[in-house]
Design a protein around this motif. Structure first.
Motif, PDB file in Angstrom:
ATOM      1  N   PHE A 162       0.841  -1.180   0.000  1.00 28.28           N
ATOM      2  CA  PHE A 162       0.000   0.000   0.000  1.00 28.28           C
ATOM      3  C   PHE A 162       0.886   1.244   0.000  1.00 28.28           C
ATOM      4  CE2 PHE A 162       1.120   1.076   4.181  1.00 28.28           C
ATOM      5  CZ  PHE A 162       0.515   2.265   4.522  1.00 28.28           C
ATOM      6  N   GLU A 163       0.263   2.395  -0.265  1.00 34.69           N
ATOM      7  CA  GLU A 163       0.937   3.693  -0.178  1.00 34.69           C
ATOM      8  C   GLU A 163      -0.063   4.704   0.349  1.00 34.69           C
ATOM      9  OE1 GLU A 163       2.723   6.981  -3.189  1.00 34.69           O
ATOM     10  OE2 GLU A 163       3.612   4.975  -3.345  1.00 34.69           O
ATOM     11  N   ALA A 164       0.432   5.634   1.178  1.00 36.44           N
ATOM     12  CA  ALA A 164      -0.436   6.654   1.760  1.00 36.44           C
ATOM     13  C   ALA A 164       0.372   7.916   2.039  1.00 36.44           C
ATOM     14  CB  ALA A 164      -1.054   6.141   3.061  1.00 36.44           C
ATOM     15  N   ASP A 165      -0.350   9.034   2.240  1.00 33.08           N
ATOM     16  CA  ASP A 165       0.328  10.222   2.732  1.00 33.08           C
ATOM     17  C   ASP A 165       0.685   9.958   4.194  1.00 33.08           C
ATOM     18  OD1 ASP A 165      -2.181  10.334   3.922  1.00 33.08           O
ATOM     19  OD2 ASP A 165      -2.768  12.221   3.003  1.00 33.08           O
ATOM     20  N   GLN A 166       1.629  10.724   4.757  1.00 36.65           N
ATOM     21  CA  GLN A 166       2.101  10.405   6.105  1.00 36.65           C
ATOM     22  C   GLN A 166       1.040  10.620   7.180  1.00 36.65           C
ATOM     23  OE1 GLN A 166       5.637  12.759   6.659  1.00 36.65           O
ATOM     24  NE2 GLN A 166       4.523  14.447   7.574  1.00 36.65           N
ATOM     25  N   SER A 167      -0.028  11.333   6.859  1.00 36.75           N
ATOM     26  CA  SER A 167      -1.116  11.469   7.829  1.00 36.75           C
ATOM     27  C   SER A 167      -2.093  10.298   7.730  1.00 36.75           C
ATOM     28  CB  SER A 167      -1.856  12.792   7.629  1.00 36.75           C
ATOM     29  OG  SER A 167      -2.442  12.830   6.342  1.00 36.75           O
ATOM     30  N   PHE A 168      -1.871   9.399   6.768  1.00 38.97           N
ATOM     31  CA  PHE A 168      -2.673   8.201   6.569  1.00 38.97           C
ATOM     32  C   PHE A 168      -4.146   8.545   6.322  1.00 38.97           C
ATOM     33  CE2 PHE A 168      -4.530   4.144   8.566  1.00 38.97           C
ATOM     34  CZ  PHE A 168      -4.424   3.415   7.392  1.00 38.97           C
ATOM     35  N   ASP A 169      -4.360   9.688   5.636  1.00 41.89           N
ATOM     36  CA  ASP A 169      -5.718  10.091   5.255  1.00 41.89           C
ATOM     37  C   ASP A 169      -6.116   9.491   3.913  1.00 41.89           C
ATOM     38  OD1 ASP A 169      -6.671  11.580   7.388  1.00 41.89           O
ATOM     39  OD2 ASP A 169      -5.856  13.471   6.645  1.00 41.89           O
ATOM     40  N   ASN A 170      -5.219   9.570   2.954  1.00 40.21           N
ATOM     41  CA  ASN A 170      -5.476   9.080   1.604  1.00 40.21           C
ATOM     42  C   ASN A 170      -4.534   7.917   1.337  1.00 40.21           C
ATOM     43  OD1 ASN A 170      -7.305  11.325   0.900  1.00 40.21           O
ATOM     44  ND2 ASN A 170      -5.437  12.537   1.129  1.00 40.21           N
ATOM     45  N   TYR A 171      -5.087   6.759   0.986  1.00 39.54           N
ATOM     46  CA  TYR A 171      -4.249   5.597   0.767  1.00 39.54           C
ATOM     47  C   TYR A 171      -4.793   4.736  -0.358  1.00 39.54           C
ATOM     48  CZ  TYR A 171      -7.802   3.681   3.931  1.00 39.54           C
ATOM     49  OH  TYR A 171      -8.994   3.345   4.526  1.00 39.54           O
ATOM     50  N   THR A 172      -3.896   3.951  -0.936  1.00 41.91           N
ATOM     51  CA  THR A 172      -4.277   2.947  -1.923  1.00 41.91           C
ATOM     52  C   THR A 172      -3.649   1.623  -1.506  1.00 41.91           C
ATOM     53  OG1 THR A 172      -2.387   3.490  -3.320  1.00 41.91           O
ATOM     54  CG2 THR A 172      -4.451   4.584  -3.850  1.00 41.91           C
ATOM     55  N   ILE A 173      -4.403   0.563  -1.682  1.00 43.54           N
ATOM     56  CA  ILE A 173      -3.922  -0.778  -1.350  1.00 43.54           C
ATOM     57  C   ILE A 173      -3.676  -1.524  -2.654  1.00 43.54           C
ATOM     58  CG2 ILE A 173      -4.461  -2.956  -0.203  1.00 43.54           C
ATOM     59  CD1 ILE A 173      -6.283  -1.386   1.669  1.00 43.54           C
ATOM     60  N   SER A 174      -2.516  -2.119  -2.757  1.00 45.71           N
ATOM     61  CA  SER A 174      -2.184  -2.917  -3.942  1.00 45.71           C
ATOM     62  C   SER A 174      -2.635  -4.355  -3.710  1.00 45.71           C
ATOM     63  CB  SER A 174      -0.670  -2.907  -4.178  1.00 45.71           C
ATOM     64  OG  SER A 174      -0.190  -1.588  -4.238  1.00 45.71           O
ATOM     65  N   LYS A 175      -2.953  -5.035  -4.774  1.00 46.25           N
ATOM     66  CA  LYS A 175      -3.285  -6.460  -4.731  1.00 46.25           C
ATOM     67  C   LYS A 175      -4.224  -6.794  -3.566  1.00 46.25           C
ATOM     68  CE  LYS A 175       1.265  -7.534  -6.577  1.00 46.25           C
ATOM     69  NZ  LYS A 175       2.566  -8.066  -6.228  1.00 46.25           N
ATOM     70  N   VAL A 176      -5.403  -6.222  -3.588  1.00 44.27           N
ATOM     71  CA  VAL A 176      -6.384  -6.482  -2.533  1.00 44.27           C
ATOM     72  C   VAL A 176      -6.695  -7.968  -2.501  1.00 44.27           C
ATOM     73  CG1 VAL A 176      -8.741  -6.025  -1.729  1.00 44.27           C
ATOM     74  CG2 VAL A 176      -7.375  -4.164  -2.695  1.00 44.27           C
ATOM     75  N   THR A 177      -6.551  -8.564  -1.307  1.00 47.88           N
ATOM     76  CA  THR A 177      -6.803 -10.008  -1.163  1.00 47.88           C
ATOM     77  C   THR A 177      -8.100 -10.294  -0.429  1.00 47.88           C
ATOM     78  OG1 THR A 177      -5.490 -10.085   0.866  1.00 47.88           O
ATOM     79  CG2 THR A 177      -4.349 -10.587  -1.194  1.00 47.88           C
TER      80      THR A 177
END
Length: 185
Positions: A162-177
């Motif tokens: 996954f990747e997110a901004d450091q405030s963990f407000d906006n994130y994307t998850i790769s390869k959702v299982t």
């Protein structure tokens, strides 16, 4: 008399040669044992660091033990007993909390590597759990390439990376299982 003197010198020389060959050490082994890179240049206990901007605390880091290896080609600060980091917004209000069992800060690269039961919680109460997390200070991003689990108020999402901004407000998850909806009671 001359033969006896030559014989004595010959025996002494043979003994000296035997000592030289019998007491040899593997040079790589000796260098590894005495290598100064293995020893921290500075050790701090119960460390509390605060970074501020415009008189507001932007980050507070707490660690029971910090070891600085500034002599390395890639200088590092290690936190072998874990860290807890609090991120604050521009008004000084806590936005995010990060906790990990161990961490390493690559000082010149401004990159952090947290491992072992890493937990990140944002101001909305969403929680990230993983075993490995990177925090890029320059890009103000947190990311991982291993299994992650994000728990929100309504669902649990699992994936690989996954990747997110450091405030963990906006994130994307790769390869959702997996994605599980949480029902209200």
């Amino acid at each position: 008399m001359i033969k006896k003197h030559i014989l004595t010198k010959g025996i002494a020389a043979s003994v000296a040669v035997l000592f030289l060959f019998s007491c040899s050490n593997d040079i790589k082994q000796v260098q590894e044992i005495t290598k100064e890179d293995n020893l921290p240049m500075d050790v701090q206990e119960n460390l509390v660091l605060q970074y501020s901007d415009s008189s507001f605390v932007r980050l507070q880091l707490e660690a029971p033990l910090a070891e600085s290896y500034t002599q390395l080609e890639d200088p590092q600060r290690k936190f072998p007993k874990g860290i807890e980091v609090f991120f604050f917004d521009s008004q000084g209000v806590q936005e995010t909390r990060l906790k990990a069992n161990q961490a390493t800060n690559f000082i010149n690269r401004r990159l952090w590597h947290a491992t072992g039961d890493v937990v990140v919680v944002n101001k909305k109460g969403e929680q990230l759990n993983t075993e490995e997390l990177y925090w890029d200070e320059k890009r103000e991003k947190i990311y991982s390439e291993v299994f992650v689990k994000i728990t929100t108020g309504k669902e649990i999402i699992m994936g690989e990376g996954f990747e997110a901004d450091q405030s963990f407000d906006n994130y994307t998850i790769s390869k959702v299982t997996g994605q599980i909806a949480i029902e209200d009671e």
